[in-house]
Design an enzyme around this catalytic site. Sequence first.
Site, PDB file in Angstrom:
ATOM      1  N   GLU A  25       8.248   5.377  -0.204  1.00 17.87           N
ATOM      2  CA  GLU A  25       7.152   4.413  -0.194  1.00 17.87           C
ATOM      3  C   GLU A  25       6.820   4.002  -1.624  1.00 17.87           C
ATOM      4  O   GLU A  25       7.025   4.759  -2.554  1.00 17.87           O
ATOM      5  CB  GLU A  25       5.899   5.048   0.417  1.00 17.87           C
ATOM      6  CG  GLU A  25       6.061   5.425   1.864  1.00 17.87           C
ATOM      7  CD  GLU A  25       4.756   5.938   2.465  1.00 17.87           C
ATOM      8  OE1 GLU A  25       3.697   5.801   1.810  1.00 17.87           O
ATOM      9  OE2 GLU A  25       4.795   6.476   3.573  1.00 17.87           O
ATOM     10  N   HIS A  70       0.934  -0.998   0.103  1.00 17.85           N
ATOM     11  CA  HIS A  70       1.918   0.084   0.128  1.00 17.85           C
ATOM     12  C   HIS A  70       2.916  -0.171   1.236  1.00 17.85           C
ATOM     13  O   HIS A  70       2.683  -0.971   2.132  1.00 17.85           O
ATOM     14  CB  HIS A  70       1.268   1.468   0.206  1.00 17.85           C
ATOM     15  CG  HIS A  70       0.674   1.826   1.532  1.00 17.85           C
ATOM     16  ND1 HIS A  70      -0.573   1.398   1.932  1.00 17.85           N
ATOM     17  CD2 HIS A  70       1.151   2.585   2.553  1.00 17.85           C
ATOM     18  CE1 HIS A  70      -0.831   1.892   3.130  1.00 17.85           C
ATOM     19  NE2 HIS A  70       0.187   2.605   3.547  1.00 17.85           N
ATOM     20  N   HIS A  72       5.702   1.276   4.211  1.00 16.19           N
ATOM     21  CA  HIS A  72       6.013   2.335   5.160  1.00 16.19           C
ATOM     22  C   HIS A  72       7.524   2.369   5.342  1.00 16.19           C
ATOM     23  O   HIS A  72       8.178   1.327   5.272  1.00 16.19           O
ATOM     24  CB  HIS A  72       5.355   2.055   6.516  1.00 16.19           C
ATOM     25  CG  HIS A  72       3.887   2.370   6.557  1.00 16.19           C
ATOM     26  ND1 HIS A  72       3.097   2.098   7.655  1.00 16.19           N
ATOM     27  CD2 HIS A  72       3.074   2.943   5.642  1.00 16.19           C
ATOM     28  CE1 HIS A  72       1.858   2.501   7.405  1.00 16.19           C
ATOM     29  NE2 HIS A  72       1.809   3.002   6.192  1.00 16.19           N
ATOM     30  N   ASP A  83      -4.731   5.987   5.143  1.00 12.99           N
ATOM     31  CA  ASP A  83      -4.703   4.606   4.649  1.00 12.99           C
ATOM     32  C   ASP A  83      -6.096   3.990   4.723  1.00 12.99           C
ATOM     33  O   ASP A  83      -6.562   3.347   3.783  1.00 12.99           O
ATOM     34  CB  ASP A  83      -3.752   3.745   5.495  1.00 12.99           C
ATOM     35  CG  ASP A  83      -2.284   4.082   5.269  1.00 12.99           C
ATOM     36  OD1 ASP A  83      -1.956   4.743   4.263  1.00 12.99           O
ATOM     37  OD2 ASP A  83      -1.462   3.672   6.119  1.00 12.99           O
TER      38      ASP A  83
HETATM   39 ZN    ZN Z   1       0.314   3.848   5.131  1.00 12.11          ZN
END
Ligand code: ZN
Length: 131
Positions: A25, A70, A72, A83
């Site tokens: 990530e 961000h 995944h 999150d």
């Molecule tokens: Zn996440």
Amino acid sequence: MRIIGIAREALEFILGVSRSTAPNEFAGLLQETDGVITDIMILPGTESSNRNAVIKLFMMPNIKSVGSVHSHPTSNVTPSKADIRLFGKTGSHHIIVGAPYDKNSWKCYNSDGNVQNLPVLDIELDDVEIL
Ligand code: ZN
């Protein structure tokens, strides 16, 4: 500051970084110019970590941002509980990108974790600044 959209170049930059760091990530903070998200501050070290991107965002000092981004590792772009906790701390617009990291594989959420519309704008940028 009301956010009216994200510059196409900035979104393409996000998708490119997400693609190149997958399956790891990456995470970053979003910054705006005149209400348009134009800059992404990538957090140091997130490329080499796995599943820790969100944790690293928590550890950032107070930097002015309008939100977070961000990636995944899967096509699931639903925010996790971690999150959503992060969203509440880092601004009003939060992008999650999932595989295969193309123009349809991302969503923007508000600080409560609800989907919100984020128009992609064709504006001229001198360059997308990588801080
Ligand atoms: Zn996440």
